[in-house]
Design an enzyme around this catalytic site. Structure first.
Site, short mmCIF file in Angstrom:
data_model
loop_
_atom_site.label_atom_id
_atom_site.label_comp_id
_atom_site.label_asym_id
_atom_site.label_seq_id
_atom_site.Cartn_x
_atom_site.Cartn_y
_atom_site.Cartn_z
N GLU A 140 27.89 24.79 2.16
CA GLU A 140 26.62 25.42 2.60
C GLU A 140 25.74 24.40 3.30
OE1 GLU A 140 26.56 28.66 3.05
OE2 GLU A 140 26.76 29.02 0.89
N HIS A 141 25.19 24.80 4.42
CA HIS A 141 24.34 23.94 5.25
C HIS A 141 25.08 22.68 5.70
CE1 HIS A 141 20.47 26.13 5.07
NE2 HIS A 141 21.06 26.67 4.01
N THR A 142 26.38 22.83 5.84
CA THR A 142 27.19 21.75 6.39
C THR A 142 27.54 22.02 7.85
OG1 THR A 142 29.05 22.91 5.42
CG2 THR A 142 28.27 20.97 4.24
N SER A 149 21.66 52.24 17.53
CA SER A 149 22.16 51.94 16.19
C SER A 149 21.87 53.10 15.26
CB SER A 149 21.51 50.67 15.65
OG SER A 149 21.74 50.60 14.25
N ALA A 187 20.78 40.19 3.26
CA ALA A 187 21.39 39.86 1.97
C ALA A 187 22.16 38.54 2.04
CB ALA A 187 22.32 40.99 1.53
N SER A 196 25.57 37.87 6.54
CA SER A 196 25.86 37.75 7.97
C SER A 196 25.94 39.07 8.72
CB SER A 196 27.16 36.97 8.20
OG SER A 196 26.97 35.65 7.81
N ASP A 205 29.00 31.62 10.54
CA ASP A 205 29.04 33.07 10.32
C ASP A 205 29.80 33.78 11.43
OD1 ASP A 205 27.39 32.26 8.31
OD2 ASP A 205 25.56 33.03 9.22
#
Ligand code: GLA
Length: 384
Positions: free
Chosen positions: A33-35, A67, A123, A126, A172
């Site tokens: 995460e956050h890498t 949409s 949530a 992605s 993502d």
């Protein structure tokens, strides 16, 4: 989601059948995460939840977007007028993809698009990437651009960074474009080299639960960008291109060099240890020991909570409650500040665990969380 139904709505909206229907999934990140904006390692897998797009080409420079999840008729735009920062609504995501493809030199005259999604939005799963990737894949096929998944992911990231204005990494979009059923994607975000790692928990009597806190977050609001800028500052202080270039074995020496710069020390420590955790999870899975990844996930949560400081009380409550109720491991997933957590558990423990989490939320007077099982699912594809 029924591709037939999405095609029928398209036909009602635009007066003729779509040329095709495509799907792109949301994702959860198992570890890493956050890498991604530090050129490091990530390991997401695709969810069964998808955004579906029915699309036809147009030759007159018009882009129409609709949409199912937004009230009202199609939004009509001229492709020539598309400009970064000009749109603050949901249409910025698909329009940004058209803009990015045209910027990269691909001749796209226009399109009619109808979208429907089962990916929960806000949530941390992605939904934006699913929306971008499904539009990119549809246009890639219809206009015969011949771009591979990783390149579509890069263009979608550019749409999100430049057109929408959210400074996200590449994880993502690559997950949505490139994941495979029954596998997690081990991705090196520096060169986008990838390895599909078999990840079939059901076979081994385990489950991975996603627990959506229902607390909304937004990447474009400052905190994500601040962490990113802080990591870049840390890399500059250490004289490396990106924090990925600090080897785990040299972490202590790097921290020493940062002296009493506590902020830089925390960010660097998270990123360097998180890259090491991804590599550890890969080798545990490849050596056939999936239960052993549990504690590594939990370590990752502690690092995101204490060093990176992007957790929140709801996420911490899920992790603590799950571990107390016998989970093998648990951590927040995605950008942080809300969104979802993942819980790795023995199949037999799932009902009790779910109950414990729901009870803890009720006792704390919080909105009930949404709990579902995550099965590694296919990446973006054409449905018809
Ligand atoms: C968000 C971003 C990703 C990644 C994660 C954190 O999901 O879109 O690029 O940075 O946060 O790992």
């Amino acid at each position: 989601m029924e591709s037939q139904h999405v095609a029928e709505v398209f036909t009602q909206l635009y007066g003729s059948e779509p040329e095709g229907v495509w799907a792109a999934p949301g994702r959860v990140n198992l570890i890493g995460e956050h890498t991604d904006y530090n050129d490091g390692f990530v390991m997401p897998f695709a969810l069964p939840h998808v955004t579906v797009a029915a699309v036809s080409r147009r030759e007159d420079g018009v882009l129409r977007l609709h949409s199912q999840d937004v009230p009202g008729g199609p939004v009509e735009l001229r492709v020539e007028d598309l400009a970064p920062g000009s749109d603050r609504t949901w249409t910025a995501y698909p329009a940004g993809v058209v803009w990015a493809l045209r910027e990269a030199g691909h001749a796209l005259a226009g399109a009619d698009v109808h979208l429907a999604s089962t990916v929960p939005s806000g949530a941390g799963l992605s939904s934006s990437a699913a929306l971008e990737v499904v539009v990119a894949l549809a246009l890639n096929d219809l206009f015969e651009l011949g771009l591979p998944g990783w390149q579509l992911a890069r263009l979608c990231q550019r749409a999100e960074n430049v057109y929408v204005g959210a400074p996200t990494g590449i994880m993502d979009q690559t997950a949505s474009a490139c994941c495979e059923s029954g596998h997690a994607l081990f991705l090196d975000t520096r060169d986008l080299s990838q390895r599909q790692i078999p990840f079939d928990l059901a076979d081994r009597g385990m489950r991975l639960l996603v627990v959506d806190t229902q607390v909304k977050h937004a990447h474009s609001d400052g905190e994500y960008g601040k962490r990113r800028a802080g990591c870049e500052r840390g890399a500059a202080l250490l004289g490396v291109d990106a924090l990925r270039d600090v080897p785990y074995a040299e972490l202590d020496a790097a921290l020493e060099r940062l002296g009493d710069d506590e902020e830089a020390r925390r960010l660097v420590r998270h990123v360097v240890t998180e890259d090491e955790r991804v590599e550890r999870v890969v080798s545990l899975l490849e050596s056939g020991d999936p239960r052993a990844i549990g504690p590594v996930l939990t370590e990752g949560h502690a690092s995101l909570r204490d060093d990176f400081r992007i957790s929140c009380p709801e996420l911490d409550l899920i992790v603590e409650t799950a571990l107390a109720a016998g989970a093998l491991g648990a951590r927040m997933t995605g950008g942080g500040f809300g969104g979802s957590a993942i819980v790795l558990a023995e199949e037999a423990d799932v009902p009790a665990l779910t109950k414990a989490i729901e009870a803890a939320f009720a006792a704390a007077d919080l909105t009930p969380p949404r709990v579902f099982e995550a099965v590694p699912s296919p990446g973006a594809r054409r449905l018809r």
